[in-house]
Design an enzyme around this catalytic site. Structure first.
Site, PDB file in Angstrom:
ATOM      1  N   HIS A 203     -22.220  22.824  21.597  1.00  0.00           N
ATOM      2  CA  HIS A 203     -21.445  24.028  21.929  1.00  0.00           C
ATOM      3  C   HIS A 203     -22.415  25.224  21.895  1.00  0.00           C
ATOM      4  CE1 HIS A 203     -17.547  26.436  21.480  1.00  0.00           C
ATOM      5  NE2 HIS A 203     -18.430  27.323  21.050  1.00  0.00           N
ATOM      6  N   CYS A 236     -17.066  34.992  19.628  1.00  0.00           N
ATOM      7  CA  CYS A 236     -16.287  34.728  18.420  1.00  0.00           C
ATOM      8  C   CYS A 236     -16.051  36.069  17.771  1.00  0.00           C
ATOM      9  CB  CYS A 236     -17.034  33.786  17.475  1.00  0.00           C
ATOM     10  SG  CYS A 236     -16.186  33.602  15.883  1.00  0.00           S
TER      11      CYS A 236
HETATM   12  P1  HMG Z   1      -5.039  33.894   5.665  1.00  0.00           P
HETATM   13  O1  HMG Z   1      -4.571  35.277   5.972  1.00  0.00           O
HETATM   14  O2  HMG Z   1      -5.994  33.685   4.520  1.00  0.00           O
HETATM   15  O3  HMG Z   1      -3.784  32.905   5.556  1.00  0.00           O
HETATM   16  O4  HMG Z   1      -5.695  33.308   6.964  1.00  0.00           O
HETATM   17  P2  HMG Z   1      -2.770  32.667   4.413  1.00  0.00           P
HETATM   18  O5  HMG Z   1      -2.701  31.196   4.275  1.00  0.00           O
HETATM   19  O6  HMG Z   1      -3.077  33.500   3.202  1.00  0.00           O
HETATM   20  O7  HMG Z   1      -1.413  33.224   5.093  1.00  0.00           O
HETATM   21  C1  HMG Z   1      -1.203  34.595   5.370  1.00  0.00           C
HETATM   22  C2  HMG Z   1      -0.072  34.761   6.383  1.00  0.00           C
HETATM   23  O8  HMG Z   1      -0.486  34.225   7.644  1.00  0.00           O
HETATM   24  C3  HMG Z   1       1.223  34.014   6.028  1.00  0.00           C
HETATM   25  O9  HMG Z   1       2.306  34.764   6.548  1.00  0.00           O
HETATM   26  C4  HMG Z   1       1.089  32.723   6.810  1.00  0.00           C
HETATM   27  O10 HMG Z   1       2.325  32.125   7.117  1.00  0.00           O
HETATM   28  C5  HMG Z   1       0.426  33.207   8.062  1.00  0.00           C
HETATM   29  P3  HMG Z   1       3.231  35.699   5.582  1.00  0.00           P
HETATM   30  O11 HMG Z   1       3.772  34.737   4.554  1.00  0.00           O
HETATM   31  O12 HMG Z   1       2.266  36.708   4.985  1.00  0.00           O
HETATM   32  O13 HMG Z   1       4.217  36.259   6.553  1.00  0.00           O
HETATM   33  N1  HMG Z   1      -0.342  32.126   8.702  1.00  0.00           N
HETATM   34  C6  HMG Z   1      -0.159  31.684   9.951  1.00  0.00           C
HETATM   35  N2  HMG Z   1       0.685  32.052  10.930  1.00  0.00           N
HETATM   36  C7  HMG Z   1       0.613  31.364  12.088  1.00  0.00           C
HETATM   37  N3  HMG Z   1      -0.249  30.339  12.302  1.00  0.00           N
HETATM   38  C8  HMG Z   1      -1.116  29.959  11.352  1.00  0.00           C
HETATM   39  C9  HMG Z   1      -1.071  30.649  10.106  1.00  0.00           C
HETATM   40  N4  HMG Z   1      -1.790  30.506   8.975  1.00  0.00           N
HETATM   41  C10 HMG Z   1      -1.324  31.417   8.104  1.00  0.00           C
HETATM   42  N5  HMG Z   1      -1.960  28.951  11.572  1.00  0.00           N
HETATM   43  C11 HMG Z   1      -6.452  31.616   8.461  1.00  0.00           C
HETATM   44  C12 HMG Z   1      -6.319  32.032   7.002  1.00  0.00           C
HETATM   45  C13 HMG Z   1      -7.397  30.439   8.537  1.00  0.00           C
HETATM   46  C14 HMG Z   1      -5.101  31.231   8.992  1.00  0.00           C
HETATM   47  C15 HMG Z   1      -7.010  32.849   9.242  1.00  0.00           C
HETATM   48  O14 HMG Z   1      -8.215  33.229   8.658  1.00  0.00           O
HETATM   49  C16 HMG Z   1      -7.236  32.559  10.691  1.00  0.00           C
HETATM   50  O15 HMG Z   1      -6.306  32.387  11.454  1.00  0.00           O
HETATM   51  N6  HMG Z   1      -8.524  32.507  11.127  1.00  0.00           N
HETATM   52  C17 HMG Z   1      -8.864  32.140  12.489  1.00  0.00           C
HETATM   53  C18 HMG Z   1     -10.014  32.925  12.986  1.00  0.00           C
HETATM   54  C19 HMG Z   1     -10.390  32.434  14.354  1.00  0.00           C
HETATM   55  O16 HMG Z   1      -9.574  31.949  15.113  1.00  0.00           O
HETATM   56  N7  HMG Z   1     -11.696  32.589  14.709  1.00  0.00           N
HETATM   57  C20 HMG Z   1     -12.204  32.206  15.966  1.00  0.00           C
HETATM   58  C21 HMG Z   1     -12.254  30.720  16.177  1.00  0.00           C
HETATM   59  S1  HMG Z   1     -13.686  29.922  15.512  1.00  0.00           S
HETATM   60  C22 HMG Z   1     -14.878  30.050  16.757  1.00  0.00           C
HETATM   61  O17 HMG Z   1     -14.699  30.755  17.717  1.00  0.00           O
HETATM   62  C23 HMG Z   1     -16.131  29.205  16.676  1.00  0.00           C
HETATM   63  C24 HMG Z   1     -16.115  28.022  17.636  1.00  0.00           C
HETATM   64  O18 HMG Z   1     -15.988  28.457  18.983  1.00  0.00           O
HETATM   65  C25 HMG Z   1     -17.387  27.203  17.505  1.00  0.00           C
HETATM   66  C26 HMG Z   1     -18.682  28.015  17.625  1.00  0.00           C
HETATM   67  O19 HMG Z   1     -18.824  28.875  18.498  1.00  0.00           O
HETATM   68  O20 HMG Z   1     -19.562  27.722  16.820  1.00  0.00           O
HETATM   69  C27 HMG Z   1     -14.942  27.083  17.330  1.00  0.00           C
HETATM   70 MG    MG Z   2     -17.680  29.276  20.248  1.00  0.00          MG
END
Ligand code: HMG
Ligand code: MG
Length: 307
Positions: A203, A236
């Protein structure tokens, strides 16, 4: 010789757009990608919509696309809440993700590496029990925006853990596009020895213009699955400076010229690239998009001259 292309534009690309792309445009893009012959499409992300508002409409996108039976549609899932949403959306494949570097992992998913592993293990175990295939990503393998150099030991440990959980392959990520072919050779030669080529994908992001050179280096190590993004969309949001993924159009052009089969129709692919370029209203990084446009302009000029 076949190469498998895993299209990540609708997810890795659109998650990084400052504007929120309308759901119908996302659906139009995914359908065009499938029509062009892409057989693996990462369509969206079931992460916390507060963190990535650009993909908050994942369920609507998945419900809206005219799904083709020979295409695998996937989406990112960070935790059990994400798995629940992906299951409701009828996903047959999902992807879990974490980083090889501690600080990027913390910034991206709000947990340490040690805290992330049991969460993902539970996701993979429950998904597998319901017949959902799981792919894995390891980010920041070639460098971290916060820590700089990342040790291969950390990549080996995280990759090993993901495979032990039951992911079918691990995509090795150059999240911020710092890798060079020498480093790709050094890292993939170790990973291939440890895990075999069948279990690994590459990737690459093209931040510094080394993306396709890195593909050539990974091909030499036997890697046959590559992630790429239509138009070179991507990045990202928790990795400052991460530019687009390598462009699918440029990748297919290069692989075809090297004698690899991808099953992709380049003309239809160019149509998908033009579609999202027009919808976003800005020029995308893909070199092939520019070349096709220049060729079309040249033809128009010639026709103009003749009349
Ligand atoms: P958090 O805030 O620590 O989650 O996030 P939490 O477990 O403390 O929950 C907080 C609130 O979020 C709660 O709601 C949960 O229900 C809700 P409240 O009770 O306060 O109303 N919640 C959700 N709602 C919907 N869907 C969910 C979800 N999870 C919790 N799945 C978490 C932790 C991991 C969820 C957050 O940090 C997150 O979503 N991070 C994602 C970041 C992201 O998407 N980054 C980009 C992708 S990675 C990338 O691009 C790299 C890649 O391309 C490879 C490369 O390039 O190397 C893959
Ligand atoms: Mg990526």
């Amino acid at each position: 010789m076949e190469v498998r292309i895993y299209e990540v534009g609708p997810r890795d690309g659109l998650q990084n757009e400052s504007q929120i792309v309308p759901t119908r445009v996302k659906i139009g893009l995914i359908e065009r990608l499938a029509d062009a012959g892409l057989r693996w499409i990462e369509a969206s992300s079931f992460v916390n919509p507060k963190w990535i508002p650009q993909l908050a409409d994942a369920a609507e996108v998945l419900a809206g696309i005219r799904q083709q039976s020979d295409v695998t549609y996937s989406a990112l899932v960070p935790n059990l809440r994400g798995l629940e949403r992906a299951t409701q959306a009828g996903m047959r494949e999902i992807a879990v993700f974490m980083s090889a570097s501690e600080t990027h992992n913390q910034k991206n998913i709000n947990k340490s590496i040690a805290e992330t592993l049991p969460v993902l293990a539970e996701v993979v175990s429950r998904a597998s029990a319901s017949g959902i295939r799981v792919r894995g990503y390891v980010s920041t393998v070639f460098g971290c925006p916060y820590e700089g150099e990342v040790s291969i030991t950390s990549t080996l440990k995280v990759t090993e853990s993901l495979l032990a959980m039951g992911v079918y392959e691990v995509s090795i990520g150059d999240t911020i596009g710092v890798a060079t072919p020498k480093q790709v050779h050094e890292i993939f030669s170790v990973l291939v020895k440890e895990f075999t080529t069948e279990r690994l994908a590459a990737h690459f992001h093209d931040t510094r213009g080394t993306g396709l050179a890195n593909v050539a280096a990974a091909l030499a190590e036997g890697i046959r699955t590559f992630d790429s993004s239509i138009g070179g969309l991507g990045g990202c949001p928790y990795a400052p400076g991460a530019a687009g993924n390598i462009s699918t159009e440029d990748l297919v052009y290069m692989l075809t010229g090297m004698g690899y089969q991808t099953g992709i129709d380049q003309e239809k692919l160019a149509g998908a690239g033009s579609y999202i370029q027009q919808a976003l209203g800005r020029e995308l990084p893909s070199k092939m998009l520019k070349a096709c446009r220049a060729a079309a302009d040249g033809t128009l000029q010639k026709e103009g001259n003749q009349s």
